[in-house]
Design an enzyme around this catalytic site. Structure first.
Site, short mmCIF file in Angstrom:
data_model
loop_
_atom_site.label_atom_id
_atom_site.label_comp_id
_atom_site.label_asym_id
_atom_site.label_seq_id
_atom_site.Cartn_x
_atom_site.Cartn_y
_atom_site.Cartn_z
N ALA A 1 -4.90 30.82 34.60
CA ALA A 1 -3.46 30.87 34.29
C ALA A 1 -3.18 31.25 32.85
CB ALA A 1 -2.81 29.52 34.62
N ARG B 1 -15.10 24.89 39.45
CA ARG B 1 -14.86 24.70 38.02
C ARG B 1 -15.31 23.33 37.52
NH1 ARG B 1 -8.91 24.63 39.59
NH2 ARG B 1 -8.48 26.32 38.12
N LYS C 1 12.07 28.82 39.31
CA LYS C 1 11.85 30.00 40.13
C LYS C 1 12.07 29.63 41.60
CE LYS C 1 7.97 29.93 38.05
NZ LYS C 1 6.53 30.13 37.70
N GLY D 1 -1.25 35.24 40.82
CA GLY D 1 -1.06 35.66 39.44
C GLY D 1 0.36 36.03 39.08
N ASP E 1 2.06 33.61 36.57
CA ASP E 1 1.57 33.77 35.20
C ASP E 1 2.21 35.00 34.55
OD1 ASP E 1 -0.12 31.63 35.79
OD2 ASP E 1 -1.75 32.96 36.38
N ASP F 1 -5.18 39.56 39.36
CA ASP F 1 -4.36 38.41 38.96
C ASP F 1 -3.45 38.71 37.78
OD1 ASP F 1 -5.86 37.20 40.88
OD2 ASP F 1 -6.60 35.56 39.63
#
Length: 335
Positions: free
Chosen positions: A37, A111, A230, A260, A263, A299
């Site tokens: 991000a 991750r 949004k 993506g 972002d 992305d």
């Protein structure tokens, strides 16, 4: 007046995706890209020509080198990115399958115990990171960073102290329930409490806060001066603490892949702020960069608008409703 310095804090990962939209169980060959991000936001801002730095950690491995090359190509300052000899660079697999209703994408993240998960409060207080954060006019991060680990949560919890009182802090809520599974989300609340500007999906805010009412959010978080909500593919709105509201509908886009776009929207909006534009123009720039991401498989935006094209976008009030964005066709290029 010196140029604004924008700094983002957060992870970058290598993205792998099966060729030909094959399910993972059948995939034999994979393509690769870079995502994350705050990295997506930072590289988009840098590609727009705005002085931008990224604070993070990467493994001392080939994946880390790949990410640094992408950052360098974008013109991004990576002087505050640490390399870790014992922890790997994170990665995720993007599984996209073709269905009758369009391409469906599922993300599989790897991750845990990555180099970025070891982001901690000390990172923000030493060397180049401390210097950049003290000089920054705007610092951006997201709820994903707070969710990476307990040490990353401690770092985001002290972000205001690291940047000082004058820099604007923006936070993309980016609430990912799976990242918080079995854990207290208090660090995310603590991060939002430090923000001057909050980005959130309308439904996302409703799920996390229990409502999406700007007045209640302003009451709960006294530091906030603006909230950008949004509404899926319909519109985005800026709500100011003084009660002012600005609404701009989304562009009509032939969507190739949705990953993506949020972002990219944040990057476009922040670019507008850095250039001194009003809320309506900032929303238009956010929508434009999001659209340029939606029409590709990556992305990040396939291309970013030049200064002249940003003027066209910002002033597109009359033409906006008629713009259609397709792969290979950006209306501000021909306007």
């Amino acid at each position: 007046m010196p140029s604004p310095l924008l700094v983002t804090l957060g992870e970058a990962l290598i993205a792998l995706y099966p060729e030909a939209h094959r399910p993972l169980a059948e995939a034999q060959t994979f393509g690769s890209d870079v995502g994350g991000a705050e990295f997506n936001v930072a590289t988009s801002l840098a590609r727009l020509g705005l002085p931008t730095a990224w604070v993070s950690r990467l493994g001392a491995d080939g994946f880390g080198e790949r990410i640094l090359r992408v950052a360098d190509d974008a013109g991004l300052d990576v002087s505050a990115v640490e390399r870790d000899e014992s922890r790997p660079t994170g990665l995720y697999i993007k599984e996209s399958t073709v269905a009758p209703e369009g391409v469906r994408t599922r993300m599989h993240y790897h991750r845990r115990d990555s180099a970025a998960a070891a982001i901690d409060a000390d990172l923000l207080r030493r060397g180049n990171a401390a210097s950049l954060l003290q000089r920054a006019t705007h610092v951006h991060t997201s709820g994903i960073t707070a969710a990476l680990s307990s040490t990353a949560a401690a770092a985001t919890g002290g972000l205001r102290d690291a940047v000082g009182p004058d820099a604007m802090i923006s936070v993309d809520l980016n609430h990912r329930p799976r990242l918080w599974e079995g854990r207290d989300t208090a660090p995310l609340d603590a991060l939002v409490a430090q923000a001057d500007l909050l980005f959130a999906g309308h439904d996302e805010a409703g799920t996390y806060f229990g409502h999406a009412d700007p007045a209640q959010l302003f009451a709960s978080f006294p530091q906030l001066t603006a909230i950008v909500l949004k509404h899926d593919a319909h519109r985005a709105s800026v709500h100011r603490r003084d009660g002012q509201e600005t609404h701009v509908p989304c562009l009509s886009v032939e969507v190739v892949e949705p990953v993506g776009a949020g972002d990219a929207f944040a990057a476009g909006f922040l670019a507008g702020l850095a250039e001194g534009r009003d809320d309506e123009a900032c929303l238009r720039l956010g929508h434009a960069l999001a659209a340029a991401t939606l029409i590709g498989h990556g992305d990040r935006p396939l291309t970013v608008p030049t200064v002249a094209e940003r003027e066209t976008i910002a002033r597109a009030a009359g033409a906006w409703s008629g713009w259609r964005v397709h792969p290979g066709e950006l209306p501000w290029r021909s306007a």
